[in-house]
Design an enzyme around this catalytic site. Structure first.
Site, PDB file in Angstrom:
ATOM      1  N   ARG A   1       2.205 -10.386 -12.386  1.00  0.00           N
ATOM      2  CA  ARG A   1       1.304  -9.743 -11.534  1.00  0.00           C
ATOM      3  C   ARG A   1      -0.116 -10.566 -11.715  1.00  0.00           C
ATOM      4  O   ARG A   1      -0.785 -10.910 -10.812  1.00  0.00           O
ATOM      5  CB  ARG A   1       0.831  -8.522 -11.805  1.00  0.00           C
ATOM      6  CG  ARG A   1       0.199  -7.635 -11.013  1.00  0.00           C
ATOM      7  CD  ARG A   1       0.527  -6.298 -11.354  1.00  0.00           C
ATOM      8  NE  ARG A   1      -0.469  -5.379 -10.352  1.00  0.00           N
ATOM      9  CZ  ARG A   1      -1.708  -4.741 -10.863  1.00  0.00           C
ATOM     10  NH1 ARG A   1      -1.795  -5.067 -12.285  1.00  0.00           N
ATOM     11  NH2 ARG A   1      -2.243  -4.055 -10.231  1.00  0.00           N
TER      12      ARG A   1
ATOM     13  N   MET B   1       2.008  -5.047   0.323  1.00  0.00           N
ATOM     14  CA  MET B   1       2.687  -4.138  -0.411  1.00  0.00           C
ATOM     15  C   MET B   1       2.267  -4.173  -1.866  1.00  0.00           C
ATOM     16  O   MET B   1       3.311  -4.027  -2.640  1.00  0.00           O
ATOM     17  CB  MET B   1       4.113  -3.712  -0.094  1.00  0.00           C
ATOM     18  CG  MET B   1       4.249  -3.443   1.313  1.00  0.00           C
ATOM     19  SD  MET B   1       3.212  -2.366   2.028  1.00  0.00           S
ATOM     20  CE  MET B   1       4.184  -0.904   2.061  1.00  0.00           C
ATOM     21  N   ARG B   2       1.245  -4.388  -2.265  1.00  0.00           N
ATOM     22  CA  ARG B   2       1.002  -4.843  -3.897  1.00  0.00           C
ATOM     23  C   ARG B   2      -0.158  -3.963  -4.312  1.00  0.00           C
ATOM     24  O   ARG B   2      -1.154  -3.755  -3.378  1.00  0.00           O
ATOM     25  CB  ARG B   2       0.598  -6.276  -3.965  1.00  0.00           C
ATOM     26  CG  ARG B   2       1.884  -7.013  -3.881  1.00  0.00           C
ATOM     27  CD  ARG B   2       2.633  -7.256  -5.235  1.00  0.00           C
ATOM     28  NE  ARG B   2       3.590  -8.156  -5.110  1.00  0.00           N
ATOM     29  CZ  ARG B   2       4.411  -8.678  -6.048  1.00  0.00           C
ATOM     30  NH1 ARG B   2       4.163  -8.042  -7.251  1.00  0.00           N
ATOM     31  NH2 ARG B   2       5.233  -9.566  -5.931  1.00  0.00           N
TER      32      ARG B   2
ATOM     33  N   ASN C   1      -8.207  -2.275   4.210  1.00  0.00           N
ATOM     34  CA  ASN C   1      -6.807  -1.956   4.313  1.00  0.00           C
ATOM     35  C   ASN C   1      -6.449  -1.254   5.481  1.00  0.00           C
ATOM     36  O   ASN C   1      -7.250  -0.338   5.856  1.00  0.00           O
ATOM     37  CB  ASN C   1      -6.197  -1.475   2.966  1.00  0.00           C
ATOM     38  CG  ASN C   1      -5.012  -1.116   2.969  1.00  0.00           C
ATOM     39  OD1 ASN C   1      -3.862  -2.073   3.518  1.00  0.00           O
ATOM     40  ND2 ASN C   1      -4.583  -0.122   2.308  1.00  0.00           N
TER      41      ASN C   1
ATOM     42  N   HIS D   1      -3.801   1.834   6.805  1.00  0.00           N
ATOM     43  CA  HIS D   1      -2.850   2.588   6.016  1.00  0.00           C
ATOM     44  C   HIS D   1      -2.371   3.441   7.037  1.00  0.00           C
ATOM     45  O   HIS D   1      -3.193   4.161   7.968  1.00  0.00           O
ATOM     46  CB  HIS D   1      -3.536   3.441   4.891  1.00  0.00           C
ATOM     47  CG  HIS D   1      -2.561   4.360   4.241  1.00  0.00           C
ATOM     48  ND1 HIS D   1      -1.722   3.851   3.177  1.00  0.00           N
ATOM     49  CD2 HIS D   1      -2.418   5.531   4.241  1.00  0.00           C
ATOM     50  CE1 HIS D   1      -0.865   4.706   2.928  1.00  0.00           C
ATOM     51  NE2 HIS D   1      -1.260   5.875   3.293  1.00  0.00           N
TER      52      HIS D   1
ATOM     53  N   SER E   1      -5.274   4.773   9.232  1.00  0.00           N
ATOM     54  CA  SER E   1      -6.779   4.709   8.714  1.00  0.00           C
ATOM     55  C   SER E   1      -7.267   3.403   8.332  1.00  0.00           C
ATOM     56  O   SER E   1      -6.269   2.696   7.772  1.00  0.00           O
ATOM     57  CB  SER E   1      -7.115   5.664   7.528  1.00  0.00           C
ATOM     58  OG  SER E   1      -6.383   6.932   7.711  1.00  0.00           O
TER      59      SER E   1
ATOM     60  N   ASP F   1      -5.549   3.548  -2.145  1.00  0.00           N
ATOM     61  CA  ASP F   1      -5.752   4.217  -0.694  1.00  0.00           C
ATOM     62  C   ASP F   1      -6.812   5.107  -0.932  1.00  0.00           C
ATOM     63  O   ASP F   1      -6.789   6.105  -0.145  1.00  0.00           O
ATOM     64  CB  ASP F   1      -4.388   4.851  -0.217  1.00  0.00           C
ATOM     65  CG  ASP F   1      -3.250   3.832   0.062  1.00  0.00           C
ATOM     66  OD1 ASP F   1      -3.639   2.807   0.365  1.00  0.00           O
ATOM     67  OD2 ASP F   1      -2.192   4.149   0.105  1.00  0.00           O
TER      68      ASP F   1
ATOM     69  N   ALA G   1      -1.177   2.372  17.530  1.00  0.00           N
ATOM     70  CA  ALA G   1      -2.408   2.820  17.423  1.00  0.00           C
ATOM     71  C   ALA G   1      -3.191   1.880  16.344  1.00  0.00           C
ATOM     72  O   ALA G   1      -4.395   1.643  16.392  1.00  0.00           O
ATOM     73  CB  ALA G   1      -2.511   4.181  16.712  1.00  0.00           C
ATOM     74  N   GLU G   2      -2.228   1.556  15.183  1.00  0.00           N
ATOM     75  CA  GLU G   2      -2.859   0.568  14.194  1.00  0.00           C
ATOM     76  C   GLU G   2      -3.566  -0.736  14.891  1.00  0.00           C
ATOM     77  O   GLU G   2      -4.446  -1.162  14.501  1.00  0.00           O
ATOM     78  CB  GLU G   2      -1.718   0.129  13.282  1.00  0.00           C
ATOM     79  CG  GLU G   2      -1.467   1.508  12.236  1.00  0.00           C
ATOM     80  CD  GLU G   2      -0.266   1.107  11.325  1.00  0.00           C
ATOM     81  OE1 GLU G   2      -0.340  -0.072  10.818  1.00  0.00           O
ATOM     82  OE2 GLU G   2       0.508   1.722  11.040  1.00  0.00           O
TER      83      GLU G   2
HETATM   84  C1  GAR Z   1       2.053  -0.913   8.703  1.00  0.00           C
HETATM   85  O1  GAR Z   1       2.267   0.101   9.222  1.00  0.00           O
HETATM   86  C2  GAR Z   1       0.748  -0.627   7.735  1.00  0.00           C
HETATM   87  O2  GAR Z   1      -0.063   0.454   8.017  1.00  0.00           O
HETATM   88  C3  GAR Z   1       1.678  -0.349   6.498  1.00  0.00           C
HETATM   89  O3  GAR Z   1       2.870  -1.212   6.479  1.00  0.00           O
HETATM   90  C4  GAR Z   1       3.194  -1.642   7.915  1.00  0.00           C
HETATM   91  C5  GAR Z   1       2.803  -3.039   7.840  1.00  0.00           C
HETATM   92  O4  GAR Z   1       3.404  -3.613   9.406  1.00  0.00           O
HETATM   93  N1  GAR Z   1       0.849  -0.189   5.305  1.00  0.00           N
HETATM   94  C6  GAR Z   1       1.032   0.560   4.336  1.00  0.00           C
HETATM   95  O5  GAR Z   1       1.792   1.289   4.340  1.00  0.00           O
HETATM   96  C7  GAR Z   1       0.185   0.121   3.080  1.00  0.00           C
HETATM   97  N2  GAR Z   1       0.148   1.250   2.054  1.00  0.00           N
HETATM   98  P1  GAR Z   1       3.017  -4.974   9.716  1.00  0.00           P
HETATM   99  O6  GAR Z   1       3.381  -6.001   8.814  1.00  0.00           O
HETATM  100  O7  GAR Z   1       3.760  -5.125  11.264  1.00  0.00           O
HETATM  101  O8  GAR Z   1       1.571  -5.077   9.828  1.00  0.00           O
END
Ligand code: GAR
Length: 312
Positions: free
Chosen positions: A66, A91-92, A108, A110, A137, A146, A174-175
């Site tokens: 790490r 995802m770390r 970030n 989420h 968010s 988070d 939405a993201e």
């Molecule tokens: C997304 O939905 C993001 O919000 C989530 O992973 C996905 C990645 O998709 N992130 C988390 O859960 C972080 N805790 P992407 O690689 O297509 O952007």
């Protein structure tokens, strides 16, 4: 606009949010540009996409511990000139010292309406709780998972027929809307004079014996009750300049700095004759340089005892 904010995106997989940021950055007037896409996984699909789009990429070698992983990533991120980090499906959990080094400059995305459902499986948890509304968010990253201040959210209705996957797919749309806008607003906020003063204050007050005071309407910093080493000037007498004014070793160094970098250094009114130099805080200023100049100025006025304190 002088210099767009330099953003590095960190991904672990698909990278659709990274793509949303990248394509948004190509729109006119977008205040940020993507200087690097970095991943902890060499096979992250998003890296191929970034490469195809002509964006620099970096993949950490497999099998690192790490601490090594984050040291390697940090090296690549710094070398890219990034001022901000945008986590997009990275995802770390970030180590505390990595977060502090980037000092409030990591954001970030989420897939939940924080503070609800931190961590993983957000959509399944929202469905289990029979929530009528889900969403996403964007927040500032702090050492707590988070948990940092929320910069923006979009709500997404839950349908009676939803499964975690179908809900995730709509939340993802939405993201993609939210992230570029929230990031744009965040980097713009950093460009206000108030934000620049806050950053100068952080640097100036980190020096031993530092004290803040005001003089002629300017925030300024001195060594405990003694001599000034840094002034923050914002549109003083309507000159339109946001800058720090710092001491040099004398007229030679002052002239040399202005000669080498006339876009950045200038001879400030009133202060100029006594060897001070102005350093303009353009939006793309290298803050390491600002830090060095403030520290050098401090060294010129700090009593020996304090100066020794800083060396050790
Ligand atoms: C997304 O939905 C993001 O919000 C989530 O992973 C996905 C990645 O998709 N992130 C988390 O859960 C972080 N805790 P992407 O690689 O297509 O952007």
């Amino acid at each position: 606009m002088t210099g767009r904010a330099k953003v590095a995106v960190l991904i672990s997989g698909r990278g659709s949010n990274m793509a949303a940021l990248l394509y948004a950055s190509r729109l006119p007037d977008c205040p940020f540009e993507i200087v690097l896409v970095a991943s902890d996984k060499a096979d992250a699909a998003g890296l191929k996409l970034a490469e195809a789009e002509g964006v620099a990429t970096f993949a950490a070698p497999a099998g690192l511990k790490r601490a090594e992983l984050f040291a390697t990533l940090d090296g690549a991120l710094r070398a890219s000139g990034a001022e901000f980090l945008a986590l997009a499906g990275f995802m770390r959990i970030l180590p505390y010292d990595f977060v502090t080094r980037w000092n409030g400059r990591i954001v970030n995305i989420h897939p939940s309406l924080l503070p609800k459902y931190k961590g993983l499986d957000t959509h399944a948890r929202a469905l289990d709780a029979r929530d009528l509304v889900a969403g996403c968010s964007v927040h500032i990253v702090t050492a707590e998972l988070d948990d940092g201040p929320v910069l923006g959210q979009v709500e997404v209705a839950v349908l009676p027929s939803d499964t975690p996957d179908s809900l995730a797919a709509r939340v993802l749309i939405a993201e993609h809307q939210l992230y570029p806008r929230a990031l744009a607003a965040f980097v713009m906020r950093d460009r206000t004079p108030e934000a620049k003063l806050a950053r100068v204050r952080d640097l100036a007050m980190a020096l031993p014996g530092a004290e803040e005071t005001t003089s002629h309407g300017m925030a300024c910093f001195r060594v405990a009750g003694g001599k000034m080493y840094c002034y923050f000037t914002e549109d003083h007498h309507g000159d339109g300049i946001t800058a720090v004014i710092v001491k040099t070793s004398g007229p030679d160094e002052q002239a040399q700095l202005i000669d080498q970098d006339p876009d950045i250094y200038y001879r400030p009114a009133y202060f100029g004759p006594s060897g001070w130099v102005g350093l303009k805080l353009h939006h793309d200023i290298d803050w390491d340089r600002v830090e060095d100049r403030i520290a050098a100025s401090w060294s010129l006025v700090a009593p020996r005892k304090l100066a020794m304190l800083r060396e050790f």
